[in-house]
Design a protein around this motif. Structure first.
Motif, PDB file in Angstrom:
ATOM      1  N   UNK A   1       0.834  -1.193   0.000  1.00 18.42           N
ATOM      2  CA  UNK A   1       0.000   0.000   0.000  1.00 18.42           C
ATOM      3  C   UNK A   1       0.875   1.252   0.000  1.00 18.42           C
ATOM      4  N   UNK A   2       2.022   1.170   0.686  1.00 18.61           N
ATOM      5  CA  UNK A   2       2.951   2.298   0.706  1.00 18.61           C
ATOM      6  C   UNK A   2       3.371   2.667  -0.710  1.00 18.61           C
ATOM      7  N   UNK A   3       3.661   1.645  -1.519  1.00 17.39           N
ATOM      8  CA  UNK A   3       4.077   1.881  -2.898  1.00 17.39           C
ATOM      9  C   UNK A   3       2.963   2.510  -3.719  1.00 17.39           C
ATOM     10  N   UNK A   4       1.741   2.010  -3.548  1.00 19.02           N
ATOM     11  CA  UNK A   4       0.601   2.555  -4.292  1.00 19.02           C
ATOM     12  C   UNK A   4       0.344   4.000  -3.907  1.00 19.02           C
ATOM     13  N   UNK A   5       0.488   4.322  -2.624  1.00 16.74           N
ATOM     14  CA  UNK A   5       0.301   5.703  -2.164  1.00 16.74           C
ATOM     15  C   UNK A   5       1.387   6.618  -2.735  1.00 16.74           C
ATOM     16  N   UNK A   6       2.648   6.160  -2.680  1.00 17.96           N
ATOM     17  CA  UNK A   6       3.762   7.000  -3.136  1.00 17.96           C
ATOM     18  C   UNK A   6       3.725   7.223  -4.643  1.00 17.96           C
ATOM     19  N   UNK A   7       3.154   6.258  -5.385  1.00 18.87           N
ATOM     20  CA  UNK A   7       3.071   6.385  -6.836  1.00 18.87           C
ATOM     21  C   UNK A   7       1.818   7.127  -7.293  1.00 18.87           C
ATOM     22  N   UNK A   8       0.959   7.494  -6.332  1.00 17.27           N
ATOM     23  CA  UNK A   8      -0.240   8.240  -6.671  1.00 17.27           C
ATOM     24  C   UNK A   8      -1.369   7.389  -7.235  1.00 17.27           C
ATOM     25  N   UNK A   9      -1.243   6.071  -7.148  1.00 19.12           N
ATOM     26  CA  UNK A   9      -2.301   5.181  -7.645  1.00 19.12           C
ATOM     27  C   UNK A   9      -3.388   4.955  -6.613  1.00 19.12           C
ATOM     28  N   UNK A  10      -3.138   5.393  -5.391  1.00 17.60           N
ATOM     29  CA  UNK A  10      -4.067   5.192  -4.279  1.00 17.60           C
ATOM     30  C   UNK A  10      -4.098   6.430  -3.407  1.00 17.60           C
ATOM     31  N   UNK A  11      -5.302   6.839  -3.011  1.00 21.66           N
ATOM     32  CA  UNK A  11      -5.464   7.931  -2.053  1.00 21.66           C
ATOM     33  C   UNK A  11      -6.422   7.468  -0.959  1.00 21.66           C
ATOM     34  N   UNK A  12      -6.049   7.717   0.285  1.00 23.10           N
ATOM     35  CA  UNK A  12      -6.879   7.359   1.432  1.00 23.10           C
ATOM     36  C   UNK A  12      -7.221   8.621   2.209  1.00 23.10           C
ATOM     37  N   UNK A  13      -8.475   8.760   2.560  1.00 23.60           N
ATOM     38  CA  UNK A  13      -8.929   9.904   3.348  1.00 23.60           C
ATOM     39  C   UNK A  13      -9.713   9.374   4.546  1.00 23.60           C
ATOM     40  N   UNK A  14      -9.216   9.699   5.748  1.00 27.24           N
ATOM     41  CA  UNK A  14      -9.902   9.239   6.942  1.00 27.24           C
ATOM     42  C   UNK A  14      -8.930   8.726   7.979  1.00 27.24           C
ATOM     43  N   UNK A  15      -9.422   7.886   8.871  1.00 30.01           N
ATOM     44  CA  UNK A  15      -8.642   7.408  10.007  1.00 30.01           C
ATOM     45  C   UNK A  15      -7.632   6.336   9.593  1.00 30.01           C
ATOM     46  N   UNK A  16      -6.372   6.459  10.037  1.00 30.46           N
ATOM     47  CA  UNK A  16      -5.381   5.400   9.785  1.00 30.46           C
ATOM     48  C   UNK A  16      -5.807   4.068  10.386  1.00 30.46           C
ATOM     49  N   UNK A  17      -6.486   4.128  11.546  1.00 30.53           N
ATOM     50  CA  UNK A  17      -6.958   2.902  12.190  1.00 30.53           C
ATOM     51  C   UNK A  17      -8.037   2.226  11.340  1.00 30.53           C
ATOM     52  N   UNK A  18      -8.885   3.020  10.713  1.00 35.07           N
ATOM     53  CA  UNK A  18      -9.910   2.464   9.826  1.00 35.07           C
ATOM     54  C   UNK A  18      -9.260   1.810   8.610  1.00 35.07           C
ATOM     55  N   UNK A  19      -8.211   2.442   8.091  1.00 31.32           N
ATOM     56  CA  UNK A  19      -7.493   1.869   6.952  1.00 31.32           C
ATOM     57  C   UNK A  19      -6.882   0.528   7.318  1.00 31.32           C
ATOM     58  N   UNK A  20      -6.308   0.465   8.503  1.00 32.11           N
ATOM     59  CA  UNK A  20      -5.698  -0.776   8.972  1.00 32.11           C
ATOM     60  C   UNK A  20      -6.739  -1.878   9.118  1.00 32.11           C
ATOM     61  N   UNK A  21      -7.903  -1.514   9.681  1.00 33.51           N
ATOM     62  CA  UNK A  21      -8.964  -2.516   9.851  1.00 33.51           C
ATOM     63  C   UNK A  21      -9.513  -2.967   8.503  1.00 33.51           C
ATOM     64  N   UNK A  22      -9.681  -2.030   7.575  1.00 34.21           N
ATOM     65  CA  UNK A  22     -10.220  -2.395   6.267  1.00 34.21           C
ATOM     66  C   UNK A  22      -9.330  -3.429   5.575  1.00 34.21           C
ATOM     67  N   UNK A  23      -8.024  -3.201   5.596  1.00 29.82           N
ATOM     68  CA  UNK A  23      -7.103  -4.137   4.963  1.00 29.82           C
ATOM     69  C   UNK A  23      -7.165  -5.498   5.650  1.00 29.82           C
ATOM     70  N   UNK A  24      -7.244  -5.492   6.977  1.00 29.58           N
ATOM     71  CA  UNK A  24      -7.342  -6.748   7.717  1.00 29.58           C
ATOM     72  C   UNK A  24      -8.595  -7.521   7.348  1.00 29.58           C
ATOM     73  N   UNK A  25      -9.695  -6.797   7.109  1.00 24.87           N
ATOM     74  CA  UNK A  25     -10.988  -7.441   6.839  1.00 24.87           C
ATOM     75  C   UNK A  25     -11.068  -7.992   5.423  1.00 24.87           C
ATOM     76  N   UNK A  26     -10.433  -7.316   4.455  1.00 19.09           N
ATOM     77  CA  UNK A  26     -10.632  -7.689   3.058  1.00 19.09           C
ATOM     78  C   UNK A  26      -9.405  -8.271   2.355  1.00 19.09           C
TER      79      UNK A  26
END
Length: 241
Positions: A201-226
């Motif tokens: 995910x770090x690579x996708x964020x740094x390359x601009x292919x991914x943008x996340x808006x919101x809580x870092x904890x929510x992002x962590x949970x989302x990845x764990x769930x899916x």
């Protein structure tokens, strides 16, 4: 009181001689019905809800109208597909899965989960439909990682918007935009697919292919769930911009 087993009525599959395995095996008999090319993709389309004939044809590019009509007729005869209510006119025929057809949901989900573990890549120029990601989300959902979670994840994928509400091991997916999502994910279908396989995910964020808006904890949970492979994803990896 002991629960009684419930059985579906015996179905005599019509006109299967040309494509039958001719084996008295439950797997072979099932594949006589659903093993033809395109059949499970028709089921995938109808898992998203009732669809008109023209909508099915659009989502199954390359199938051809005659083959689609033949396959729908066959699936209707054996009770997997049925006509949608209020669609009697030939120009607006609609189809939905029957209760028996809905039983194929876990079959489709199991294949999606298997595919998510394989090194498949999207092909350039192939048909791409963000709606299919809804089926994938439902298939990849891991309820054991969603205990006591009550969050909404908004996805903006190539102009298509949908949101996922995870609430205590249950999942609901709706098209459109949620009022107050805990996390918004903006990306393309290729990157989303790679995330599901555990790509960086770090690579996708740094390359601009991914943008996340919101809580870092929510992002962590989302990845764990899916995600089927969460190894190497730290909270720092998933820190929204």
């Amino acid at each position: 009181m002991q629960a009684q087993a419930r059985y579906l009525p015996v179905v005599e599959v019509p006109d299967m001689k040309k494509r039958s395995y001719e084996q008295n095996c439950t797997l072979a008999l099932a594949l006589d019905v659903i093993g033809d090319r395109w059949t499970l993709l028709i089921v995938r389309e109808l898992l998203l809800g009732p669809k008109r004939y023209s909508e099915l044809l659009k989502g199954l590019r390359g199938m051809g109208t005659n083959l689609l009509a033949d396959r729908l007729k066959h699936l209707e005869e054996i009770g997997i597909v049925q006509r949608a209510d209020g669609d009697e006119e030939a120009s607006v025929k609609g189809y939905r899965l029957s209760a028996t057809g809905q039983g194929l949901e876990e079959v489709v989900f199991a294949i999606v989960r298997w595919g998510a573990q394989m090194p498949f890549k999207f092909r350039e120029g192939a048909l791409s439909n963000p709606e299919w990601d809804i089926v994938a989300m439902r298939a990849l959902f891991q309820p054991e990682h969603a205990a006591d979670v009550d969050e909404i994840y908004q996805f903006e994928i190539e102009g298509f918007s949908y949101f996922v509400h995870v609430c205590n091991r249950e999942i609901a997916i709706r098209t459109g935009v949620a009022e107050v999502p805990n996390l918004t994910v903006k990306t393309d279908r290729t990157t989303l697919s790679e995330m599901g396989r555990g790509a960086s995910i770090t690579e996708a964020l740094s390359e601009g292919r991914l943008a996340l808006e919101g809580s870092p904890h929510s992002a962590e949970r989302m990845v764990s769930i899916f995600s089927r492979s969460q190894a190497g994803h730290s909270q720092q990896d998933m820190r929204p911009a």
